[in-house]
Design an enzyme around this catalytic site. Structure first.
Site, PDB file in Angstrom:
ATOM      1  N   LYS A  10       0.816  -1.220   0.000  1.00 21.66           N
ATOM      2  CA  LYS A  10       0.000   0.000   0.000  1.00 21.66           C
ATOM      3  C   LYS A  10       0.856   1.279   0.000  1.00 21.66           C
ATOM      4  O   LYS A  10       2.061   1.236   0.298  1.00 21.66           O
ATOM      5  CB  LYS A  10      -0.928  -0.021   1.219  1.00 21.66           C
ATOM      6  CG  LYS A  10      -1.971  -1.134   1.186  1.00 21.66           C
ATOM      7  CD  LYS A  10      -2.911  -1.011   2.380  1.00 21.66           C
ATOM      8  CE  LYS A  10      -3.993  -2.072   2.349  1.00 21.66           C
ATOM      9  NZ  LYS A  10      -4.952  -1.900   3.479  1.00 21.66           N
ATOM     10  N   TYR A  50     -12.391  -1.982  -3.378  1.00 24.78           N
ATOM     11  CA  TYR A  50     -12.895  -2.041  -2.000  1.00 24.78           C
ATOM     12  C   TYR A  50     -14.413  -1.870  -1.925  1.00 24.78           C
ATOM     13  O   TYR A  50     -14.933  -1.468  -0.882  1.00 24.78           O
ATOM     14  CB  TYR A  50     -12.183  -0.992  -1.147  1.00 24.78           C
ATOM     15  CG  TYR A  50     -10.833  -1.446  -0.633  1.00 24.78           C
ATOM     16  CD1 TYR A  50     -10.705  -2.580   0.178  1.00 24.78           C
ATOM     17  CD2 TYR A  50      -9.675  -0.732  -0.927  1.00 24.78           C
ATOM     18  CE1 TYR A  50      -9.477  -2.995   0.659  1.00 24.78           C
ATOM     19  CE2 TYR A  50      -8.427  -1.148  -0.445  1.00 24.78           C
ATOM     20  CZ  TYR A  50      -8.345  -2.272   0.351  1.00 24.78           C
ATOM     21  OH  TYR A  50      -7.126  -2.687   0.841  1.00 24.78           O
ATOM     22  N   PHE A  58     -15.263   4.302   6.986  1.00 28.38           N
ATOM     23  CA  PHE A  58     -13.875   4.592   6.597  1.00 28.38           C
ATOM     24  C   PHE A  58     -13.633   4.475   5.091  1.00 28.38           C
ATOM     25  O   PHE A  58     -12.512   4.645   4.627  1.00 28.38           O
ATOM     26  CB  PHE A  58     -12.898   3.682   7.358  1.00 28.38           C
ATOM     27  CG  PHE A  58     -13.160   2.205   7.182  1.00 28.38           C
ATOM     28  CD1 PHE A  58     -12.735   1.516   6.055  1.00 28.38           C
ATOM     29  CD2 PHE A  58     -13.838   1.494   8.169  1.00 28.38           C
ATOM     30  CE1 PHE A  58     -12.983   0.167   5.890  1.00 28.38           C
ATOM     31  CE2 PHE A  58     -14.099   0.128   8.011  1.00 28.38           C
ATOM     32  CZ  PHE A  58     -13.666  -0.539   6.869  1.00 28.38           C
ATOM     33  N   ARG A  86      -2.223 -14.268   4.751  1.00 31.60           N
ATOM     34  CA  ARG A  86      -2.970 -13.598   5.832  1.00 31.60           C
ATOM     35  C   ARG A  86      -2.190 -13.731   7.141  1.00 31.60           C
ATOM     36  O   ARG A  86      -2.129 -12.793   7.935  1.00 31.60           O
ATOM     37  CB  ARG A  86      -4.362 -14.214   6.004  1.00 31.60           C
ATOM     38  CG  ARG A  86      -5.339 -13.988   4.872  1.00 31.60           C
ATOM     39  CD  ARG A  86      -5.755 -12.562   4.652  1.00 31.60           C
ATOM     40  NE  ARG A  86      -6.299 -11.874   5.779  1.00 31.60           N
ATOM     41  CZ  ARG A  86      -6.939 -10.691   5.705  1.00 31.60           C
ATOM     42  NH1 ARG A  86      -7.137 -10.101   4.519  1.00 31.60           N
ATOM     43  NH2 ARG A  86      -7.364 -10.087   6.773  1.00 31.60           N
ATOM     44  N   THR A  92      -5.536  -6.902  10.924  1.00 33.43           N
ATOM     45  CA  THR A  92      -5.844  -5.622  10.278  1.00 33.43           C
ATOM     46  C   THR A  92      -5.359  -4.454  11.124  1.00 33.43           C
ATOM     47  O   THR A  92      -4.754  -3.508  10.611  1.00 33.43           O
ATOM     48  CB  THR A  92      -7.371  -5.512  10.051  1.00 33.43           C
ATOM     49  OG1 THR A  92      -7.827  -6.677   9.365  1.00 33.43           O
ATOM     50  CG2 THR A  92      -7.720  -4.270   9.261  1.00 33.43           C
ATOM     51  N   ARG A 103       2.457  -6.341   9.281  1.00 35.61           N
ATOM     52  CA  ARG A 103       1.761  -5.205   9.887  1.00 35.61           C
ATOM     53  C   ARG A 103       2.349  -4.831  11.246  1.00 35.61           C
ATOM     54  O   ARG A 103       2.424  -3.648  11.582  1.00 35.61           O
ATOM     55  CB  ARG A 103       0.265  -5.501   9.960  1.00 35.61           C
ATOM     56  CG  ARG A 103      -0.389  -5.354   8.567  1.00 35.61           C
ATOM     57  CD  ARG A 103      -1.782  -5.899   8.526  1.00 35.61           C
ATOM     58  NE  ARG A 103      -2.515  -5.445   7.342  1.00 35.61           N
ATOM     59  CZ  ARG A 103      -3.697  -5.950   6.972  1.00 35.61           C
ATOM     60  NH1 ARG A 103      -4.273  -6.893   7.688  1.00 35.61           N
ATOM     61  NH2 ARG A 103      -4.297  -5.480   5.886  1.00 35.61           N
ATOM     62  N   ASN A 113      -2.079   0.287   6.864  1.00 35.22           N
ATOM     63  CA  ASN A 113      -1.546  -0.959   7.412  1.00 35.22           C
ATOM     64  C   ASN A 113      -0.707  -1.749   6.397  1.00 35.22           C
ATOM     65  O   ASN A 113      -0.601  -2.968   6.476  1.00 35.22           O
ATOM     66  CB  ASN A 113      -2.670  -1.796   8.033  1.00 35.22           C
ATOM     67  CG  ASN A 113      -3.764  -2.142   7.037  1.00 35.22           C
ATOM     68  OD1 ASN A 113      -3.641  -1.844   5.855  1.00 35.22           O
ATOM     69  ND2 ASN A 113      -4.809  -2.783   7.515  1.00 35.22           N
ATOM     70  N   HIS A 116      -2.315  -5.364   1.567  1.00 34.31           N
ATOM     71  CA  HIS A 116      -3.597  -6.047   1.386  1.00 34.31           C
ATOM     72  C   HIS A 116      -3.310  -7.481   1.003  1.00 34.31           C
ATOM     73  O   HIS A 116      -2.363  -7.751   0.268  1.00 34.31           O
ATOM     74  CB  HIS A 116      -4.414  -5.400   0.250  1.00 34.31           C
ATOM     75  CG  HIS A 116      -5.535  -6.280  -0.220  1.00 34.31           C
ATOM     76  ND1 HIS A 116      -6.755  -6.304   0.406  1.00 34.31           N
ATOM     77  CD2 HIS A 116      -5.593  -7.231  -1.200  1.00 34.31           C
ATOM     78  CE1 HIS A 116      -7.528  -7.220  -0.179  1.00 34.31           C
ATOM     79  NE2 HIS A 116      -6.851  -7.797  -1.157  1.00 34.31           N
ATOM     80  N   GLU A 127      -9.669 -10.721  -7.582  1.00 29.74           N
ATOM     81  CA  GLU A 127      -8.732  -9.595  -7.406  1.00 29.74           C
ATOM     82  C   GLU A 127      -7.555  -9.699  -8.382  1.00 29.74           C
ATOM     83  O   GLU A 127      -7.145  -8.697  -8.969  1.00 29.74           O
ATOM     84  CB  GLU A 127      -8.252  -9.552  -5.950  1.00 29.74           C
ATOM     85  CG  GLU A 127      -9.372  -9.159  -4.982  1.00 29.74           C
ATOM     86  CD  GLU A 127      -8.991  -9.277  -3.514  1.00 29.74           C
ATOM     87  OE1 GLU A 127      -9.878  -9.034  -2.670  1.00 29.74           O
ATOM     88  OE2 GLU A 127      -7.828  -9.611  -3.199  1.00 29.74           O
TER      89      GLU A 127
HETATM   90  P1  DAT Z   1      -7.917  -6.565   5.811  1.00 26.54           P
HETATM   91  O1  DAT Z   1      -7.124  -5.567   5.006  1.00 26.54           O
HETATM   92  O2  DAT Z   1      -7.141  -7.099   6.984  1.00 26.54           O
HETATM   93  O3  DAT Z   1      -8.522  -7.656   4.957  1.00 26.54           O
HETATM   94  P2  DAT Z   1     -10.594  -5.417   5.925  1.00 26.54           P
HETATM   95  O4  DAT Z   1     -10.869  -6.160   4.661  1.00 26.54           O
HETATM   96  O5  DAT Z   1     -11.562  -5.593   7.060  1.00 26.54           O
HETATM   97  O6  DAT Z   1      -9.132  -5.768   6.479  1.00 26.54           O
HETATM   98  O7  DAT Z   1     -10.516  -3.850   5.626  1.00 26.54           O
HETATM   99  C1  DAT Z   1      -9.902  -3.390   4.447  1.00 26.54           C
HETATM  100  C2  DAT Z   1      -9.063  -2.187   4.779  1.00 26.54           C
HETATM  101  O8  DAT Z   1      -9.902  -1.119   5.229  1.00 26.54           O
HETATM  102  C3  DAT Z   1      -8.057  -2.387   5.918  1.00 26.54           C
HETATM  103  O9  DAT Z   1      -6.881  -2.991   5.490  1.00 26.54           O
HETATM  104  C4  DAT Z   1      -7.845  -0.982   6.375  1.00 26.54           C
HETATM  105  C5  DAT Z   1      -9.220  -0.355   6.212  1.00 26.54           C
HETATM  106  N1  DAT Z   1      -9.977  -0.447   7.487  1.00 26.54           N
HETATM  107  C6  DAT Z   1     -10.603  -1.543   7.990  1.00 26.54           C
HETATM  108  N2  DAT Z   1     -11.180  -1.275   9.170  1.00 26.54           N
HETATM  109  C7  DAT Z   1     -10.925   0.031   9.428  1.00 26.54           C
HETATM  110  C8  DAT Z   1     -11.245   0.927  10.502  1.00 26.54           C
HETATM  111  N3  DAT Z   1     -11.958   0.526  11.542  1.00 26.54           N
HETATM  112  N4  DAT Z   1     -10.788   2.201  10.413  1.00 26.54           N
HETATM  113  C9  DAT Z   1     -10.064   2.630   9.343  1.00 26.54           C
HETATM  114  N5  DAT Z   1      -9.734   1.847   8.305  1.00 26.54           N
HETATM  115  C10 DAT Z   1     -10.145   0.561   8.344  1.00 26.54           C
HETATM  116 MG    MG Z   2      -9.947  -7.584   3.489  1.00 24.19          MG
END
Ligand code: DAT
Ligand code: MG
Length: 139
Positions: A10, A50, A58, A86, A92, A103, A113, A116, A127
């Site tokens: 990222k 996304y 967010f 993962r 996350t 991370r 973070n 992805h 994807e």
């Molecule tokens: P991951 O990237 O671990 O699969 P996710 O799919 O739940 O997590 O979310 C996608 C992305 O969105 C994550 O990498 C960062 C952002 N994100 C998730 N939860 C968030 C939050 N509570 N506040 C801010 N950004 C968030």
């Molecule tokens: Mg995800």
């Protein structure tokens, strides 16, 4: 079973010149980088990628962060690659990420973070197809 997953390094990580350091962790975990390209995502690309989070508070910030700087899109291959990546990515929220994970080592916050990774084999296929054609993936 050997399978493929999709990864993004990222903007928070490319900005801090961490592509090589993150790739070293990926390769150290036994995953092979079988396709890789640096790209500046358009707003439309990031929104589509996304889409599943479109209703989350967010979402706007996420799309902004993902388009702020170039990213590195990758296909990783290996034994149980989806779950293996993962695991090496970590949680996350970096505060909850295990020692040694990407991370834990590099993430700045839950939003920034660093990486992805696909969360299922079906999503990995979808994807990967958003960024690579089959002939660009060299296993
Ligand atoms: P991951 O990237 O671990 O699969 P996710 O799919 O739940 O997590 O979310 C996608 C992305 O969105 C994550 O990498 C960062 C952002 N994100 C998730 N939860 C968030 C939050 N509570 N506040 C801010 N950004 C968030
Ligand atoms: Mg995800």
């Amino acid at each position: 079973m050997t399978e493929r997953t999709f990864s993004i390094i990222k903007p928070d990580a490319t900005r801090r010149n961490l592509t090589g350091a993150i790739n070293a962790v990926i390769e150290g975990a036994g995953l092979r980088i079988v396709a890789q390209r640096r790209v500046k995502l358009s707003t439309d690309q990031a929104k589509k990628f996304y889409e599943v989070h479109a209703e989350r508070p967010f979402y706007g910030e996420l799309v902004e962060q993902m388009t702020a700087e170039p990213v590195v899109v990758q296909v990783l291959e290996g034994e149980n690659a989806v779950a293996a990546y993962r695991e090496v990515m970590g949680a996350t929220n970096p505060e909850q990420a295990a020692e040694g994970t990407i991370r834990k080592q590099f993430a700045l916050s839950i939003g920034e973070n660093s990486v992805h990774g696909s969360d299922s084999q079906d999503n990995a296929k979808l994807e990967i197809a958003q960024f690579f054609t089959e002939d660009q993936i060299v296993g």
